[in-house]
Design an enzyme around this catalytic site. Structure first.
Site, PDB file in Angstrom:
ATOM      1  N   HIS A  96      39.402  23.884  34.788  1.00 47.56           N
ATOM      2  CA  HIS A  96      39.928  24.136  33.443  1.00 47.56           C
ATOM      3  C   HIS A  96      40.216  22.777  32.817  1.00 47.56           C
ATOM      4  O   HIS A  96      40.950  21.976  33.397  1.00 47.56           O
ATOM      5  CB  HIS A  96      41.197  24.984  33.542  1.00 47.56           C
ATOM      6  CG  HIS A  96      41.755  25.381  32.216  1.00 47.56           C
ATOM      7  ND1 HIS A  96      42.804  26.275  32.093  1.00 47.56           N
ATOM      8  CD2 HIS A  96      41.430  25.035  30.954  1.00 47.56           C
ATOM      9  CE1 HIS A  96      43.083  26.444  30.822  1.00 47.56           C
ATOM     10  NE2 HIS A  96      42.270  25.695  30.110  1.00 47.56           N
TER      11      HIS A  96
ATOM     12  N   CYS B 166      47.520  27.433  38.142  1.00 49.21           N
ATOM     13  CA  CYS B 166      48.469  28.205  37.336  1.00 49.21           C
ATOM     14  C   CYS B 166      49.608  27.300  36.864  1.00 49.21           C
ATOM     15  O   CYS B 166      50.263  26.647  37.680  1.00 49.21           O
ATOM     16  CB  CYS B 166      49.024  29.374  38.142  1.00 49.21           C
ATOM     17  SG  CYS B 166      50.230  30.374  37.244  1.00 49.21           S
TER      18      CYS B 166
ATOM     19  N   LEU C 178      42.440  37.139  34.491  1.00 51.91           N
ATOM     20  CA  LEU C 178      43.408  37.091  33.393  1.00 51.91           C
ATOM     21  C   LEU C 178      44.624  37.919  33.761  1.00 51.91           C
ATOM     22  O   LEU C 178      44.521  39.127  33.987  1.00 51.91           O
ATOM     23  CB  LEU C 178      42.780  37.619  32.104  1.00 51.91           C
ATOM     24  CG  LEU C 178      41.510  36.893  31.637  1.00 51.91           C
ATOM     25  CD1 LEU C 178      40.785  37.702  30.584  1.00 51.91           C
ATOM     26  CD2 LEU C 178      41.860  35.517  31.113  1.00 51.91           C
TER      27      LEU C 178
END
Length: 691
Positions: free
Chosen positions: A498, A429, A345
């Site tokens: 993700h 990202c 994170l």
């Protein structure tokens, strides 16, 4: 968590003037509220929302523009004057000479004669002047004081009153250097990185074996200016131009060239992918369609005269026989199965926060995303992201880069200098300044480069290489399911998916059905981890039950909002945690932060800053006892509500002023003129953008 500790009595001075509780009429049923993604808070705890100012056109700007605007304007509204580097350096020296900038050696030993530089020292040696201007001590005890060592900050410590009388007179600093943190950057090695005198024999040999040229033959990541900010570097405003020599952007000399003609990047990336040693090595395609001599390829495989690792041992040589490199199945693997994995994170996932998550039940932790170019340049702020605490028994780091040579050399650098259990490569990202330079999610549009990066990284180290990706770049055009088999063949030990595309950012719910589809298409040798919207133990159980082949689920924003989610999963219960127990967790975080960033004024304010960043997420938590329907979902918008006590009400405030008040309860009053604006803003409820 055990019995609740008594709250600090000074909270009475900061408690909210809570008006009498009165129900706010809302005729919608809890089910109708949930359908609208509104948290169904019990009627007796609802209160009218605070008045909000109308949103003007000037406010309708993106986060990046607002950050730049805040950087250019002071809290008083006056635009800052742009100063030259020479003027800034002069002002910095004058500040260091002030009484508040006491010499660290003098402060540690408590004597004005302790510094060997004497009058030539750039810091102040006036102890009396420093003590006269020093802020008052904080309540509590110094985090460094114990039976074995003294406080390394001496008289600058904000807990000086708790120091022993003899602790300030200790001359030996050997005991004060003991620490429970590892992976610190050695100053001598940092100087070698600054001067580009570090060689990477394993990475270079692997790149040669794969035919991935560096220097003039392939495009490499742009070098970054040491003194510039990350945003400026990634935007290209401080890029350094590489001349016609054979020196690569990372400062490593590679004199290998194709014997006939230089190869292009596309040819090298698409023509030399090798999944294992039994597969014949493909020849490099050249623009002239003339094959490179076979003797050149033989020389690449038989390369055995490579420079030593460091410059001071450059006279020696080490043999790197790439034909003897271990097969991916022979590597030491990490057992991710059913483990509680705290996701990397940015900003908030620092070492103190990871320590808190370990206390609350996390099994695997991973450091914040680090940029490869910054690590290769020896930037101390980037190397600080690789720090590891002794409590992190299974720990990995996450790196981000655009090209195989940069990532391979970073992997070798980390393997050589750090103690980590695995290395994760970020290919998901969504930030613009990362994607615009070919890193992060932009790699999802370049599958051949993805494979080259994984091959180069896995062939450089014996540690497991994991990959974190999103479903795709554009919404509705998922593509990872077609790449998982190739990613496994390239040497990846695990992959985390993700369940959103880059274009979605954090809007809409994660697509777990597509994650299940990728799991079933992946080979049995590749563990697949899911990621997205896990906020309770019931959601964790659901994913494991619906797809038993799923190795585990990574927990990200759920841990930011309520880090005790790891305890809930292990104990299989919804924890109706009290405000006092939550406050004690914040206390533990502050103690870990002071031990990590320091107990002097600078360390206290650094701890305060990261505490406020964390509080910008925790206010979204709604206590279990206040909900009509449990558990809370991550996409629910909380209405304005009262807590069961003043502290719980304060913790539910979305105002930065109230977050500052909480920090003052733990770290004392903020400095004069202090302001705070959260760096990271969640896009959970915004429209999908940037695609």
């Amino acid at each position: 968590m055990g019995e609740e500790e008594k709250i600090d009595p000074k909270f009475d001075e900061l408690a909210l003037n809570t008006p009498p509780k009165s129900a706010v009429s809302d005729h919608r049923t809890p089910e109708e509220l949930v359908a609208k993604a509104i948290a169904p808070v019990k009627a007796e705890y609802l209160r009218p929302p605070p008045p909000s100012r109308p949103r003007s056109n000037d406010d309708a700007v993106d986060d990046d523009a607002s950050e730049r605007k805040r950087a250019a304007v002071t809290p008083s509204g006056v635009v800052k004057e742009k100063k030259s580097k020479r003027q800034l350096k002069r002002e910095r020296r004058q500040e260091q000479k002030s009484a508040l900038n006491i010499c660290p050696v003098v402060a540690k030993r408590g004597s004005g004669d302790a510094c060997t530089y004497g009058d030539k020292c750039r810091f102040s040696h006036d102890l009396d002047a420093f003590l006269a201007q020093k802020p008052p001590d904080l309540e509590g005890s110094c985090p460094f004081l114990d039976a074995e060592k003294s406080c390394p900050y001496g008289i600058t410590c904000r807990f000086l009153s708790t120091h022993k009388r003899t602790s300030q007179k200790i001359e030996s600093l050997a005991s004060s250097k003991k620490t429970h943190e590892i992976n610190k950057l050695n100053k001598d090695f940092q100087r070698l990185l600054w001067k580009n005198k570090v060689t990477f024999p394993k990475a270079d040999a692997q790149l040669k074996l794969l035919g991935l040229r560096v220097g003039n033959n392939t495009k490499a990541e742009p070098e970054m200016c040491e003194g510039a900010s990350l945003e400026d570097n990634l935007n290209g405003s401080h890029e350094l131009h590489v001349d016609d020599s054979n020196e690569t952007p990372s400062g490593i000399v590679d004199n290998t060239k194709c014997a006939s003609v230089e190869c292009t990047e596309k040819d090298c990336l698409e023509g030399t992918l090798v999944t294992n040693d039994t597969r014949p090595l493909k020849k490099i395609k050249c623009p002239s369609d003339e094959p490179c001599p076979s003797t050149e390829i033989k020389e690449l495989k038989a390369e055995n005269n490579v420079d030593q690792i460091s410059a001071d041992n450059s006279s020696g040589s080490s043999e790197v026989d790439m034909s003897l490199r271990p097969h991916p199945r022979e590597k030491k693997l990490i057992d991710f199965s059913r483990k509680l994995y705290l996701a990397p994170l940015t900003t908030v996932g620092n070492l103190p926060f990871r320590r808190i998550c370990k206390m609350l039940g996390a099994d695997i932790t991973c450091g914040e995303m680090a940029m490869c170019t910054n690590l290769l340049q020896g930037q101390a702020s980037e190397w600080a992201l690789l720090r590891r605490h002794s409590s992190e028994d299974i720990f990995g780091i996450q790196i981000c880069g655009s090209y195989p040579d940069t990532i391979a050399r970073t992997v070798e650098l980390v393997d050589r200098e750090c103690e980590v259990d695995f290395i994760d490569i970020n290919m998901g990202c969504p930030i613009d300044i990362v994607c615009n330079k070919g890193a992060g999610s932009s790699l999802l549009t370049k599958p051949m480069r993805m494979k080259s990066i994984i091959q180069a990284a896995s062939g450089t180290t014996d540690k497991p290489i994991t990959v974190k990706v999103r479903t795709g770049y554009f919404e509705g055009r998922n593509r990872i399911d077609s790449l998982v088999s190739d990613i496994a063949q390239c040497g990846a030990s695990a992959i985390t998916i993700h369940g959103r595309s880059r274009q979605q950012r954090y809007s809409k719910l994660a697509d777990w059905d597509y994650i299940y589809q990728c799991v079933r298409k992946s080979p049995n040798t590749l563990p697949v981890l899911g990621n997205g919207d896990i906020f309770s133990f019931t959601e964790w159980n659901k994913h494991i039950t619906e797809c038993p082949e799923l190795s585990t689920s990574m927990i990200a924003r759920g841990a930011l909002i309520k880090p005790w989610i790891f305890t809930e999963i292990k104990e299989q219960r919804h924890w109706d945690i009290s405000s006092g127990e939550r406050f004690n967790i914040l206390k533990d975080y502050v103690n870990c932060g002071l031990a990590h960033w320091g107990s002097d004024s600078k360390g206290v304010e650094t701890t305060r800053y990261f505490l406020l960043e964390w509080l910008s997420y925790t206010y979204r938590y709604i206590p279990v006892g206040l909900l009509d329907i449990i558990p809370q979902r991550l996409n629910w918008r909380p209405p304005s509500f009262f807590g069961r006590d003043d502290l719980e009400t304060l913790m539910a405030s979305d105002s930065a002023a109230d977050w500052i008040r909480i920090s003052e309860m733990l770290l004392g009053k903020v400095p004069e003129g202090f302001t705070f604006a959260p760096k990271h803003k969640s896009n959970a409820y915004d429209r999908a953008e940037n695609g």
